[in-house]
Design an enzyme around this catalytic site. Structure first.
Site, PDB file in Angstrom:
ATOM      1  N   LYS A 199      32.096  31.777  37.484  1.00  0.00           N
ATOM      2  CA  LYS A 199      32.060  32.349  36.134  1.00  0.00           C
ATOM      3  C   LYS A 199      31.344  33.700  36.152  1.00  0.00           C
ATOM      4  CE  LYS A 199      28.714  31.010  33.107  1.00  0.00           C
ATOM      5  NZ  LYS A 199      27.974  32.140  32.533  1.00  0.00           N
ATOM      6  N   ASN A 200      30.151  33.735  36.751  1.00  0.00           N
ATOM      7  CA  ASN A 200      29.355  34.960  36.677  1.00  0.00           C
ATOM      8  C   ASN A 200      29.964  36.112  37.471  1.00  0.00           C
ATOM      9  OD1 ASN A 200      27.646  33.681  34.966  1.00  0.00           O
ATOM     10  ND2 ASN A 200      25.970  33.427  36.423  1.00  0.00           N
ATOM     11  N   ARG A 202      26.249  37.183  26.192  1.00  0.00           N
ATOM     12  CA  ARG A 202      25.398  38.269  26.664  1.00  0.00           C
ATOM     13  C   ARG A 202      26.065  39.157  27.719  1.00  0.00           C
ATOM     14  NH1 ARG A 202      20.206  39.743  27.629  1.00  0.00           N
ATOM     15  NH2 ARG A 202      20.076  40.296  29.820  1.00  0.00           N
ATOM     16  N   CYS A 255      22.661  32.697  25.688  1.00  0.00           N
ATOM     17  CA  CYS A 255      21.899  31.446  25.780  1.00  0.00           C
ATOM     18  C   CYS A 255      20.482  31.655  25.242  1.00  0.00           C
ATOM     19  CB  CYS A 255      21.773  31.010  27.237  1.00  0.00           C
ATOM     20  SG  CYS A 255      23.107  29.966  27.799  1.00  0.00           S
ATOM     21  N   ARG A 261      15.364  37.851  27.034  1.00  0.00           N
ATOM     22  CA  ARG A 261      16.507  38.475  27.699  1.00  0.00           C
ATOM     23  C   ARG A 261      16.889  39.847  27.141  1.00  0.00           C
ATOM     24  NH1 ARG A 261      20.967  34.074  29.360  1.00  0.00           N
ATOM     25  NH2 ARG A 261      21.180  35.500  31.099  1.00  0.00           N
ATOM     26  N   PRO A 262      16.026  40.820  27.310  1.00  0.00           N
ATOM     27  CA  PRO A 262      16.358  42.168  26.826  1.00  0.00           C
ATOM     28  C   PRO A 262      17.400  42.848  27.719  1.00  0.00           C
ATOM     29  CG  PRO A 262      14.257  42.202  27.971  1.00  0.00           C
ATOM     30  CD  PRO A 262      14.735  40.769  27.994  1.00  0.00           C
ATOM     31  N   VAL A 263      17.867  44.036  27.295  1.00  0.00           N
ATOM     32  CA  VAL A 263      18.836  44.787  28.109  1.00  0.00           C
ATOM     33  C   VAL A 263      18.292  46.170  28.484  1.00  0.00           C
ATOM     34  CG1 VAL A 263      20.939  43.615  27.323  1.00  0.00           C
ATOM     35  CG2 VAL A 263      20.072  45.589  26.041  1.00  0.00           C
ATOM     36  N   ASP A 264      16.956  46.314  28.421  1.00  0.00           N
ATOM     37  CA  ASP A 264      16.354  47.620  28.687  1.00  0.00           C
ATOM     38  C   ASP A 264      16.701  48.174  30.072  1.00  0.00           C
ATOM     39  OD1 ASP A 264      14.794  45.352  29.437  1.00  0.00           O
ATOM     40  OD2 ASP A 264      13.123  46.664  29.946  1.00  0.00           O
ATOM     41  N   LEU A 265      16.815  47.306  31.069  1.00  0.00           N
ATOM     42  CA  LEU A 265      17.107  47.803  32.428  1.00  0.00           C
ATOM     43  C   LEU A 265      18.534  48.346  32.518  1.00  0.00           C
ATOM     44  CD1 LEU A 265      15.412  45.022  34.626  1.00  0.00           C
ATOM     45  CD2 LEU A 265      14.468  47.206  33.863  1.00  0.00           C
ATOM     46  N   ASP A 294      19.625  28.992  37.711  1.00  0.00           N
ATOM     47  CA  ASP A 294      20.750  28.267  37.099  1.00  0.00           C
ATOM     48  C   ASP A 294      20.943  26.862  37.680  1.00  0.00           C
ATOM     49  OD1 ASP A 294      21.224  30.368  35.436  1.00  0.00           O
ATOM     50  OD2 ASP A 294      23.045  31.071  36.430  1.00  0.00           O
ATOM     51  N   ILE A 300      12.131  33.144  36.498  1.00  0.00           N
ATOM     52  CA  ILE A 300      13.110  34.140  36.043  1.00  0.00           C
ATOM     53  C   ILE A 300      13.131  34.234  34.515  1.00  0.00           C
ATOM     54  CG2 ILE A 300      15.524  34.930  36.184  1.00  0.00           C
ATOM     55  CD1 ILE A 300      14.252  34.806  38.937  1.00  0.00           C
ATOM     56  N   ARG A 321      31.331  26.496  28.190  1.00  0.00           N
ATOM     57  CA  ARG A 321      31.204  27.916  28.572  1.00  0.00           C
ATOM     58  C   ARG A 321      31.210  28.073  30.082  1.00  0.00           C
ATOM     59  NH1 ARG A 321      26.022  30.264  26.928  1.00  0.00           N
ATOM     60  NH2 ARG A 321      26.927  31.797  28.285  1.00  0.00           N
TER      61      ARG A 321
END
Ligand code: UD1
Length: 423
Positions: A22-23, A94, A118, A123-127, A309, A331, A401
């Site tokens: 999936k990923n 996400r 999830c 879980r930010p997206v700054d990077l 996971d 994580i 999912r």
């Protein structure tokens, strides 16, 4: 809403086919946005997250056709109509943020809603945003959207130095850098097999990439990318999950298509717990011949460490181990939501911040439980397989999912599991 009824029973035996990852698929699909020519993915998993990415790409004007019952995805982005990814779709998943890099690289601008996903921490997206800035883009956060703009003439190669390894941010950086002018170096890059798979696919499309699978990836930008056909790598998380099925309730199961290299640190922990794993031409054969597994300590880490996971599923195994196990989650904060549900089944677990201590009990007892996220939901199913009596797992939309036909795959090896529609 569907639920899953699991009745604990004896040892399992047989084969379980493992799907494409999936990923990996979720980062390979946005690669279509980089090129006018078709990209075809084979071995795609049939999951609701893949359908969400399909809808997102289609909303941008891409053509995405599912062939062979969804196992093949034929995609083309020759006629995109917009560079705006709407909140209505992005909020569902996400990984939608992965369209940002390709859109920005090919069109010089993109608007992408900030994602949801999830409920396992902030879980930010700054990077992701910092990586685009390092390639010369201007980023503006307005009205819940990221408004990204490349400099005149397009993105420029640069040095992207991550403070820690992020899978998604590495993927976004890699996707974007393929079309940036000059050389990009991604330092402290994530090393997951899904990133290696993405780099291999991009290379088939004409990208110049070196170092994937190590902490430094170097990309020499090219003018344009072409089409390709690529087979999605095996899903190491689905693999690890089904390897745990015979581990929790005894027996011997072969996970078809699995290799140790995908799950090495996980296999080390299984070995320490007393579970045997053997690699053959068919895949990985897992057997539990002892009465009870041994307690083991587990710390989640970026690849090649123990995957976050698989933490919830491993906890399900350790609930009935002989002794106490300490699980440390490094994580994501707040990723022990399955612990109180497992406790409802008789498990003894103390959670303090990012550490859970599992005191093994002889046997779990079936109970009604609720899935809180994707991996938590399958850990409850595993626990149900080992428990005495019936377990009903509700809110299984999380499960859909990330796992295709979980009931069929487990029934085929002798588990008593069925889906109850609409409860
Ligand atoms: C991916 C996987 C997910 C897996 C995770 C870690 C996909 C679609 N999802 O998620 O299943 O659990 O890797 O192996 O591939 N972070 C930031 N800022 C950012 C990005 C991340 O602070 O901009 C933090 C996260 O909150 C987390 C850590 O970095 O604490 C690692 O997250 P990351 O590797 O980015 O995970 P995802 O790519 O979201």
């Amino acid at each position: 809403m569907d639920s899953i009824l699991v009745t604990g029973n004896g040892p399992l035996s047989g084969d379980i086919p493992i799907a494409g990852a999936k990923n990996a698929c979720l980062t390979l699909m946005p690669a279509t946005l980089l090129s006018e020519e078709p990209l075809t993915l084979t071995n795609a998993p049939r999951l609701s997250d893949i359908r969400t990415m399909t809808v997102l790409l289609q909303s941008l004007g891409a053509e995405v056709t599912a062939l062979q019952d969804g196992k093949v995805l034929a995609m083309s982005s020759h006629g995109l109509t917009t560079q705006r990814a709407d909140y209505d779709i992005v909020r569902k998943m996400r990984a939608s943020i992965l369209v940002l890099g390709p859109l920005l690289a090919r069109f010089g601008h993109a608007e992408v809603s900030l994602p949801g996903g999830c409920a396992i921490g902030a879980r930010p997206v700054d990077l992701h945003l910092k990586a685009m800035e390092a390639l010369g883009a201007e980023m503006d956060l307005r009205d819940g959207y990221v408004h990204a703009k490349a400099p005149a003439g397009g993105l420029r190669g640069g040095i992207i130095e991550f403070p820690f390894a992020s899978v998604g941010a590495t993927e976004n950086a890699l996707l974007a850098a393929t079309l940036a002018k000059g050389t990009t170096e991604i330092r402290n890059a994530a090393r997951e097999p899904e990133i290696v798979d993405l780099a291999q696919c991009l290379r088939k499309m004409g990208a110049q990439i070196e170092g994937e699978g190590s902490s430094t990836i170097t990309i020499q930008g090219v003018e344009r990318l072409g089409g390709a056909t690529h087979r999605v790598v095996t899903d190491r998380i689905e693999l690890g999950t089904y390897m745990l099925a015979p581990a929790v309730c005894g027996g011997e199961v072969t996970c078809l298509g699995g290799t140790i290299s995908l799950v090495e640190s996980f296999c080390e922990k299984l070995d320490a717990a007393g579970i045997s794993v053997e690699e053959t031409e068919k895949g990985l054969t897992v057997a539990r011949r002892t009465d009870r597994v041994k307690a083991v300590n587990v710390t989640t880490e970026p690849f090649p460490g123990f995957p976050t996971d698989l933490q919830a599923q491993m906890m399900a195994l350790l609930c009935t181990a002989d002794g106490s196990s300490v699980l440390e989650e490094k994580i994501f904060e707040n990723r022990f939501m399955h612990a109180p549900e497992l406790t409802r089944m008789g498990a003894r677990i103390d959670v303090h911040g990012g550490t859970a201590t599992v005191h093994g009990v002889e046997r779990l007892k079936g109970a009604p439980v609720m899935a809180t996220d994707l991996r938590a939901s399958v850990s409850l199913i595993l626990a149900g397989l080992a428990a005495e009596g019936e377990t009903v797992v509700s809110r299984v939309y999380h499960l859909d999912r990330g796992y295709e036909n979980v009931e069929d795959k487990l029934s085929a090896v002798g588990a008593k599991i069925e889906r109850i529609q609409g409860q």
